[in-house]
Design an enzyme around this catalytic site. Structure first.
Site, PDB file in Angstrom:
ATOM      1  N   GLY A  17       0.832  -1.211   0.000  1.00 44.56           N
ATOM      2  CA  GLY A  17       0.000   0.000   0.000  1.00 44.56           C
ATOM      3  C   GLY A  17       0.864   1.258   0.000  1.00 44.56           C
ATOM      4  N   ARG A  78       0.923  -4.991  -5.758  1.00 44.96           N
ATOM      5  CA  ARG A  78       1.098  -6.268  -5.061  1.00 44.96           C
ATOM      6  C   ARG A  78       1.306  -7.301  -6.166  1.00 44.96           C
ATOM      7  NH1 ARG A  78      -0.669  -4.745   0.172  1.00 44.96           N
ATOM      8  NH2 ARG A  78      -2.197  -3.072   0.004  1.00 44.96           N
ATOM      9  N   ASP A 109       5.281  -5.260   5.897  1.00 39.70           N
ATOM     10  CA  ASP A 109       5.924  -6.533   6.251  1.00 39.70           C
ATOM     11  C   ASP A 109       5.858  -7.568   5.130  1.00 39.70           C
ATOM     12  OD1 ASP A 109       3.247  -6.860   6.578  1.00 39.70           O
ATOM     13  OD2 ASP A 109       3.361  -7.784   8.557  1.00 39.70           O
ATOM     14  N   THR A 132       4.089   2.563   5.695  1.00 41.25           N
ATOM     15  CA  THR A 132       2.684   2.174   5.850  1.00 41.25           C
ATOM     16  C   THR A 132       2.072   3.101   6.904  1.00 41.25           C
ATOM     17  OG1 THR A 132       1.214   0.494   6.796  1.00 41.25           O
ATOM     18  CG2 THR A 132       3.514   0.289   7.369  1.00 41.25           C
ATOM     19  N   ASP A 134      -0.250   2.399   8.973  1.00 42.91           N
ATOM     20  CA  ASP A 134      -0.767   1.681  10.154  1.00 42.91           C
ATOM     21  C   ASP A 134       0.200   1.614  11.335  1.00 42.91           C
ATOM     22  OD1 ASP A 134      -3.120   1.210   8.895  1.00 42.91           O
ATOM     23  OD2 ASP A 134      -2.719  -0.886   8.395  1.00 42.91           O
ATOM     24  N   ASP A 136       2.332  -0.638  11.938  1.00 43.08           N
ATOM     25  CA  ASP A 136       2.226  -1.998  12.483  1.00 43.08           C
ATOM     26  C   ASP A 136       3.504  -2.803  12.287  1.00 43.08           C
ATOM     27  OD1 ASP A 136       2.026  -2.099   9.749  1.00 43.08           O
ATOM     28  OD2 ASP A 136       0.299  -3.438   9.689  1.00 43.08           O
ATOM     29  N   GLY A 177      -6.613   0.644  10.377  1.00 43.81           N
ATOM     30  CA  GLY A 177      -5.947  -0.154  11.415  1.00 43.81           C
ATOM     31  C   GLY A 177      -6.598  -1.521  11.476  1.00 43.81           C
ATOM     32  N   ARG A 178      -6.181  -2.413  10.539  1.00 45.71           N
ATOM     33  CA  ARG A 178      -6.779  -3.753  10.479  1.00 45.71           C
ATOM     34  C   ARG A 178      -6.382  -4.603  11.665  1.00 45.71           C
ATOM     35  NH1 ARG A 178      -4.672  -5.163   4.676  1.00 45.71           N
ATOM     36  NH2 ARG A 178      -3.170  -3.766   5.592  1.00 45.71           N
ATOM     37  N   SER A 222     -22.880  15.610  23.193  1.00 43.56           N
ATOM     38  CA  SER A 222     -22.480  14.957  21.938  1.00 43.56           C
ATOM     39  C   SER A 222     -21.238  14.134  22.233  1.00 43.56           C
ATOM     40  CB  SER A 222     -22.161  15.990  20.862  1.00 43.56           C
ATOM     41  OG  SER A 222     -21.009  16.712  21.215  1.00 43.56           O
ATOM     42  N   GLN A 262      -7.414   8.825   4.319  1.00 43.92           N
ATOM     43  CA  GLN A 262      -6.376   8.761   5.353  1.00 43.92           C
ATOM     44  C   GLN A 262      -4.992   8.444   4.790  1.00 43.92           C
ATOM     45  OE1 GLN A 262      -8.088   6.413   8.973  1.00 43.92           O
ATOM     46  NE2 GLN A 262      -9.377   5.938   7.238  1.00 43.92           N
TER      47      GLN A 262
HETATM   48  P1  ATP Z   1       0.829  -3.093   3.399  1.00 43.06           P
HETATM   49  O1  ATP Z   1       1.246  -2.719   4.790  1.00 43.06           O
HETATM   50  O2  ATP Z   1       0.318  -1.974   2.632  1.00 43.06           O
HETATM   51  O3  ATP Z   1      -0.060  -4.316   3.353  1.00 43.06           O
HETATM   52  P2  ATP Z   1       2.863  -4.898   2.513  1.00 43.06           P
HETATM   53  O4  ATP Z   1       4.250  -4.720   2.039  1.00 43.06           O
HETATM   54  O5  ATP Z   1       2.697  -5.713   3.776  1.00 43.06           O
HETATM   55  O6  ATP Z   1       2.211  -3.479   2.644  1.00 43.06           O
HETATM   56  P3  ATP Z   1       1.728  -7.051   0.926  1.00 43.06           P
HETATM   57  O7  ATP Z   1       0.680  -7.012  -0.123  1.00 43.06           O
HETATM   58  O8  ATP Z   1       1.540  -7.936   2.094  1.00 43.06           O
HETATM   59  O9  ATP Z   1       1.987  -5.526   1.350  1.00 43.06           O
HETATM   60  O10 ATP Z   1       3.122  -7.460   0.231  1.00 43.06           O
HETATM   61  C1  ATP Z   1       3.602  -6.787  -0.913  1.00 43.06           C
HETATM   62  C2  ATP Z   1       4.184  -7.768  -1.877  1.00 43.06           C
HETATM   63  O11 ATP Z   1       5.315  -8.425  -1.293  1.00 43.06           O
HETATM   64  C3  ATP Z   1       3.261  -8.915  -2.288  1.00 43.06           C
HETATM   65  O12 ATP Z   1       2.323  -8.525  -3.268  1.00 43.06           O
HETATM   66  C4  ATP Z   1       4.257  -9.935  -2.802  1.00 43.06           C
HETATM   67  O13 ATP Z   1       4.668  -9.641  -4.126  1.00 43.06           O
HETATM   68  C5  ATP Z   1       5.452  -9.731  -1.877  1.00 43.06           C
HETATM   69  N1  ATP Z   1       5.408 -10.757  -0.843  1.00 43.06           N
HETATM   70  C6  ATP Z   1       4.670 -10.806   0.276  1.00 43.06           C
HETATM   71  N2  ATP Z   1       4.834 -11.953   0.946  1.00 43.06           N
HETATM   72  C7  ATP Z   1       5.712 -12.692   0.198  1.00 43.06           C
HETATM   73  C8  ATP Z   1       6.273 -13.994   0.324  1.00 43.06           C
HETATM   74  N3  ATP Z   1       5.986 -14.797   1.360  1.00 43.06           N
HETATM   75  N4  ATP Z   1       7.126 -14.411  -0.639  1.00 43.06           N
HETATM   76  C9  ATP Z   1       7.443 -13.627  -1.670  1.00 43.06           C
HETATM   77  N5  ATP Z   1       6.929 -12.392  -1.865  1.00 43.06           N
HETATM   78  C10 ATP Z   1       6.073 -11.945  -0.943  1.00 43.06           C
END
Ligand code: ATP
Length: 330
Positions: A17, A78, A109, A132, A134, A136, A177-178, A222, A262
């Site tokens: 994101g 993604r 992450d 991010t 969040d 988190d 905030g999931r 309120s 947000q």
């Molecule tokens: P956000 O906090 O916005 O969710 P994020 O980095 O955690 O950000 P994800 O969609 O979980 O977002 O991961 C981003 C990309 O990282 C995924 O679309 C995928 O390409 C790669 N990725 C995530 N997990 C793995 C994995 N176990 N192995 C290989 N690539 C991965």
């Protein structure tokens, strides 16, 4: 292996994101590379662009005028394919063909998990910057975009409060905030919320009604209740509203889901400074031969945390803030 001897070209991309401050971090990575006479390449659309070879050469001048912009000039995505060995092999081939020696990934992450696996498979130097809203991620007190999002949400709550107090209304405001309640807890305190509902704490519907009744009796006409997306009371914020509507008299109950507003907007001063500091540390750490780390802010110092710990660790809610919020709603 001493990476410092061989790093002449660094790639940077954003993944997952988007969050405010990502552009400031891209700018910092590009300019730190230029400062050390290292070439820098931007990769479009995260791991998707990495597998497609969608690269662009970036000089210090190419990143002018972006420090104040939300979103990411490199776009983000993604990618399912990067989760496969074949996808990652394609990515490695493209990096080698472009003579890229290391990459900096700005994301959450999931993006760090991808980077860590890639590093393990190909012994390719990687560095993560947490982006991010969040907040988190373990290993940093602040992720990029968190501070901006707090300011955006507080501004929205202030506006909603004008309506709430003019009409004697009770507003449930849903914020992002999931899995964690960092945004809700902070904006709840800053926006003067009556109650703050977060995934880490299950207040229960009856206690919520009891608490709202108490504050009504104390003379409040309120109220604002801030609800994190991932809060576990009720199925969703509309069910919460219906329950309170049925079990409380005297209030006109409304819901406001703030949604994607947000995530956007110009990064705050804090996020711009943080992004600049993190970008410098990411590039210089790679040049010193460090790999497989995330750059974070700990006790106002920029520090490295192994990606593995950043992924596995849990970013905990600040219990002191919970207590402050309880006292403030007296
Ligand atoms: P956000 O906090 O916005 O969710 P994020 O980095 O955690 O950000 P994800 O969609 O979980 O977002 O991961 C981003 C990309 O990282 C995924 O679309 C995928 O390409 C790669 N990725 C995530 N997990 C793995 C994995 N176990 N192995 C290989 N690539 C991965």
């Amino acid at each position: 292996m001493d990476n410092s001897l061989k790093i002449k070209k660094i790639a940077v991309f954003t993944s997952g994101g988007d969050s405010p401050g990502m552009n400031a971090a891209i700018r910092s990575v590009v300019r730190t590379s230029a400062y050390h006479n290292i070439e820098c390449v931007g990769i479009y659309r995260g791991y998707e662009g990495l597998m497609e070879g969608d690269f662009v050469s970036l000089t210090a001048r190419n990143v002018k005028g972006i420090i104040n912009k939300g979103g990411t000039i490199l776009k983000t995505a993604r990618s399912e394919e990067f989760r496969t060995k074949e996808g990652r092999e394609k990515a490695y081939k493209n990096l080698k063909e472009a003579n890229i020696d290391a990459f900096v990934v700005i994301g959450g992450d999931g993006s760090f998990t991808g980077a860590m696996i890639f590093n393990q498979e190909f012994n390719f130097p990687v560095m993560g910057i947490p982006g991010t809203i969040d907040n988190d991620i373990f290993g940093t007190s602040h992720t990029l975009g968190f501070d901006t999002a707090l300011n955006t949400v507080v501004d929205a709550i202030d506006k909603i409060r004008d309506t709430a107090s003019s009409h004697n209304r009770l507003f449930f405001i849903e914020v992002m905030g999931r899995d964690v309640g960092h945004i809700a807890l902070n904006v709840g305190i800053a926006g003067g919320a009556e109650e703050i509902l977060i995934p880490e704490e299950d207040l229960g519907l009856d206690r919520l009604v009891e608490s709202l009744n108490k504050s009504r009796k104390s003379g409040k006409s309120s109220s604002i209740v801030v609800v994190a997306e991932g809060d576990k009371i009720g199925k969703n914020i509309f069910e919460l509203k219906d329950y309170v509507d049925e079990n409380m008299d005297g209030y006109d109950v409304r819901v406001s889901v703030l949604g994607h507003m947000q995530r956007g907007g110009a990064p705050s001063c804090f996020d711009r400074v943080l992004a600049s500091r993190m970008g410098v540390k990411a590039v210089e750490s790679l040049l010193e031969g460090q790999t497989n780390y995330m750059v974070g802010l700990l006790n106002n110092k920029i520090k490295l945390t192994p990606l593995e710990n950043a992924i596995k660790g849990k970013s905990k809610i600040n219990l002191e803030l919970l207590r402050v919020s309880d006292i403030m709603s007296t």
